[in-house]
Design an enzyme around this catalytic site. Structure first.
Site, PDB file in Angstrom:
ATOM      1  N   SER A  12       0.798  -1.230   0.000  1.00 17.52           N
ATOM      2  CA  SER A  12       0.000   0.000   0.000  1.00 17.52           C
ATOM      3  C   SER A  12       0.827   1.275   0.000  1.00 17.52           C
ATOM      4  O   SER A  12       0.261   2.367   0.003  1.00 17.52           O
ATOM      5  CB  SER A  12      -0.925   0.018   1.207  1.00 17.52           C
ATOM      6  OG  SER A  12      -0.152   0.034   2.364  1.00 17.52           O
TER       7      SER A  12
ATOM      8  N   THR B 235      -3.251   2.823   4.040  1.00 20.94           N
ATOM      9  CA  THR B 235      -2.408   4.017   3.984  1.00 20.94           C
ATOM     10  C   THR B 235      -1.580   4.072   5.259  1.00 20.94           C
ATOM     11  O   THR B 235      -2.077   3.702   6.324  1.00 20.94           O
ATOM     12  CB  THR B 235      -3.328   5.257   3.930  1.00 20.94           C
ATOM     13  OG1 THR B 235      -3.968   5.279   2.670  1.00 20.94           O
ATOM     14  CG2 THR B 235      -2.574   6.556   4.137  1.00 20.94           C
TER      15      THR B 235
ATOM     16  N   THR C  80       0.750   6.749   0.546  1.00 19.93           N
ATOM     17  CA  THR C  80      -0.090   5.637   0.081  1.00 19.93           C
ATOM     18  C   THR C  80       0.011   5.444  -1.425  1.00 19.93           C
ATOM     19  O   THR C  80       0.319   6.394  -2.153  1.00 19.93           O
ATOM     20  CB  THR C  80      -1.574   5.917   0.440  1.00 19.93           C
ATOM     21  OG1 THR C  80      -2.366   4.760   0.176  1.00 19.93           O
ATOM     22  CG2 THR C  80      -2.141   7.078  -0.349  1.00 19.93           C
TER      23      THR C  80
ATOM     24  N   ARG D   8      -6.702   9.523 -10.475  1.00 19.48           N
ATOM     25  CA  ARG D   8      -7.471   9.735  -9.232  1.00 19.48           C
ATOM     26  C   ARG D   8      -6.506  10.095  -8.095  1.00 19.48           C
ATOM     27  O   ARG D   8      -5.541   9.395  -7.839  1.00 19.48           O
ATOM     28  CB  ARG D   8      -8.249   8.474  -8.886  1.00 19.48           C
ATOM     29  CG  ARG D   8      -9.068   8.588  -7.581  1.00 19.48           C
ATOM     30  CD  ARG D   8      -8.302   8.044  -6.403  1.00 19.48           C
ATOM     31  NE  ARG D   8      -9.127   7.881  -5.218  1.00 19.48           N
ATOM     32  CZ  ARG D   8      -8.651   7.521  -4.031  1.00 19.48           C
ATOM     33  NH1 ARG D   8      -7.369   7.301  -3.875  1.00 19.48           N
ATOM     34  NH2 ARG D   8      -9.442   7.391  -2.994  1.00 19.48           N
ATOM     35  N   VAL D   9      -6.768  11.207  -7.433  1.00 17.60           N
ATOM     36  CA  VAL D   9      -5.963  11.590  -6.275  1.00 17.60           C
ATOM     37  C   VAL D   9      -6.856  11.448  -5.047  1.00 17.60           C
ATOM     38  O   VAL D   9      -8.015  11.862  -5.064  1.00 17.60           O
ATOM     39  CB  VAL D   9      -5.440  13.037  -6.419  1.00 17.60           C
ATOM     40  CG1 VAL D   9      -4.750  13.500  -5.145  1.00 17.60           C
ATOM     41  CG2 VAL D   9      -4.470  13.117  -7.605  1.00 17.60           C
ATOM     42  N   GLY D  10      -6.320  10.844  -4.001  1.00 17.97           N
ATOM     43  CA  GLY D  10      -7.117  10.615  -2.794  1.00 17.97           C
ATOM     44  C   GLY D  10      -6.820  11.616  -1.692  1.00 17.97           C
ATOM     45  O   GLY D  10      -6.098  12.604  -1.886  1.00 17.97           O
ATOM     46  N   ASP D  11      -7.354  11.319  -0.529  1.00 14.15           N
ATOM     47  CA  ASP D  11      -7.239  12.219   0.628  1.00 14.15           C
ATOM     48  C   ASP D  11      -5.797  12.442   1.078  1.00 14.15           C
ATOM     49  O   ASP D  11      -5.476  13.483   1.646  1.00 14.15           O
ATOM     50  CB  ASP D  11      -8.048  11.656   1.799  1.00 14.15           C
ATOM     51  CG  ASP D  11      -7.572  10.258   2.207  1.00 14.15           C
ATOM     52  OD1 ASP D  11      -7.408   9.398   1.320  1.00 14.15           O
ATOM     53  OD2 ASP D  11      -7.363  10.036   3.414  1.00 14.15           O
TER      54      ASP D  11
ATOM     55  N   THR E  88      -7.441   7.317   7.010  1.00 20.86           N
ATOM     56  CA  THR E  88      -7.224   6.192   6.100  1.00 20.86           C
ATOM     57  C   THR E  88      -8.590   5.600   5.796  1.00 20.86           C
ATOM     58  O   THR E  88      -9.563   5.860   6.502  1.00 20.86           O
ATOM     59  CB  THR E  88      -6.284   5.127   6.714  1.00 20.86           C
ATOM     60  OG1 THR E  88      -6.134   4.044   5.778  1.00 20.86           O
ATOM     61  CG2 THR E  88      -6.823   4.577   8.021  1.00 20.86           C
ATOM     62  N   GLY E  89      -8.645   4.806   4.738  1.00 20.43           N
ATOM     63  CA  GLY E  89      -9.936   4.273   4.316  1.00 20.43           C
ATOM     64  C   GLY E  89     -10.267   4.840   2.951  1.00 20.43           C
ATOM     65  O   GLY E  89      -9.366   5.225   2.206  1.00 20.43           O
TER      66      GLY E  89
ATOM     67  N   GLY F 158     -10.720   7.313   0.501  1.00 21.28           N
ATOM     68  CA  GLY F 158     -10.252   8.695   0.523  1.00 21.28           C
ATOM     69  C   GLY F 158     -11.346   9.709   0.235  1.00 21.28           C
ATOM     70  O   GLY F 158     -11.362  10.811   0.796  1.00 21.28           O
TER      71      GLY F 158
HETATM   72  N1  ASP Z   1      -7.097   6.675   1.861  1.00 18.25           N
HETATM   73  C1  ASP Z   1      -6.436   6.031   0.754  1.00 18.25           C
HETATM   74  C2  ASP Z   1      -7.005   6.544  -0.533  1.00 18.25           C
HETATM   75  O1  ASP Z   1      -8.200   6.685  -0.646  1.00 18.25           O
HETATM   76  C3  ASP Z   1      -6.506   4.556   0.722  1.00 18.25           C
HETATM   77  C4  ASP Z   1      -6.450   3.757   1.991  1.00 18.25           C
HETATM   78  O2  ASP Z   1      -6.272   4.271   3.084  1.00 18.25           O
HETATM   79  O3  ASP Z   1      -6.609   2.552   1.861  1.00 18.25           O
HETATM   80  O4  ASP Z   1      -6.261   6.735  -1.466  1.00 18.25           O
END
Ligand code: ASP
Length: 285
Positions: free
Chosen positions: A46, A146, A164, A174-177, A197-198, A200
């Site tokens: 990850s 993450t 992450t 795609r850009v996450g949190d 985390t989780g 995003g």
């Molecule tokens: N938060 C991360 C994202 O959405 C992924 C993760 O924590 O599993 O990119």
């Protein structure tokens, strides 16, 4: 001196931060060293090299770092070919007037800063991507890991970082949190730090890390602030109950806490003496 790193495997990552702090490192160096340890570990699917790729089979990394005393921050989104995303984010903070570089621009910047380029896809992550393409899984959709580290050094300075490869098999671009200050990470010297985390998109929806810090500012404990932020998410968007979002916080006085929508979240906490794993219950229970 305090440090917090998320998930069960955060215990090892947190030990790196704790050791650095004990050796007299400042909080930024401790955070960077801990997250580099995670990025350099190819077994870790990850972060960094070995992270799971996007739908097109390319590894795209997101990372951010923030320093409490100056409120300076740096981040990268969709970074390809350089595994040390946290260090590139730190260079964005220290060497540019900007806060977030993405995609090709981030890649060029990393190269100019002297970071090594390599293929971030390993045999193992390529095989998981192939399985996913054939419709045979490849990764658990509930898998979120993450890595984030929050640290307070011997001078009382607080910093945080997050790194992450993002949601496995995400759309390219795609850009996450984790690249977005306020969503995946926030640090305020007078109050504390928080990370997410989780999924995003859920963290971005409520500016989750900023919200946790602001709730601590209003007097809530780290545990209560994480819980309240998740309750706020669930009340404004009930469908979020189906998706994991987990939050962890380290208050400026060293107190720690966490919360998650679904069970299974944990964080490692170093209190200056010991590094131990703290299990976090679901807000839905
Ligand atoms: N938060 C991360 C994202 O959405 C992924 C993760 O924590 O599993 O990119």
């Amino acid at each position: 001196m305090h440090a917090l790193s998320i998930w069960q495997r955060g215990t090892e990552v947190n030990a790196v931060a704790a050791e650095a702090l004990k050796q007299g490192a400042d909080c930024l160096d401790a955070v960077e060293a801990a997250l580099r340890f995670s990025e350099d570990d190819v077994r870790d699917s990850s972060t960094g090299r070995g992270g799971l790729p996007n739908a097109a089979g390319q590894v795209e990394l997101d990372a951010a770092i923030m320093f409490g005393p100056t409120a300076e921050a740096g981040a990268v989104g969709g970074l390809r070919r350089t595994s040390q995303a946290i260090s590139v984010a730190r260079r964005v903070m220290e060497e540019t007037p900007h806060m977030l570089l993405v995609g090709e621009g981030a890649e060029t910047f990393a190269r100019q800063q002297g970071f090594d380029e390599s293929d971030l896809l390993t045999d193992d992550s390529a095989a998981k991507w192939q399985e996913w393409r054939r419709g045979r899984g490849g990764a658990d959709p509930e898998r979120h890991d993450t890595m984030a580290t929050l640290a307070i050094d011997g001078r009382g300075q607080i910093a945080g970082g997050v790194t992450t490869s993002g949601t496995p098999f995400k759309l390219p671009g795609r850009v996450g949190d984790s690249a977005i200050i306020g969503a995946g990470l926030y640090v305020d010297q007078g109050v504390g730090a928080a990370a997410a985390t989780g999924v995003g998109e859920e963290a971005i929806r409520v500016s989750a890390s900023f919200l946790v810090v602001e709730l601590m500012r209003s007097g809530l404990s780290p545990d209560a602030a994480c819980r309240r932020a998740l309750e706020r998410l669930l009340s404004s968007h009930p469908a979020s109950a189906e998706r994991q979002l987990a939050l962890a916080a380290l208050r400026a006085d060293g107190a720690a806490g966490g919360g998650s929508v679904k069970p299974g979240f944990a964080y490692a906490y170093f209190d200056g003496g010991h590094n131990r794993l703290v299990q976090v219950g679901s807000v839905l229970d």
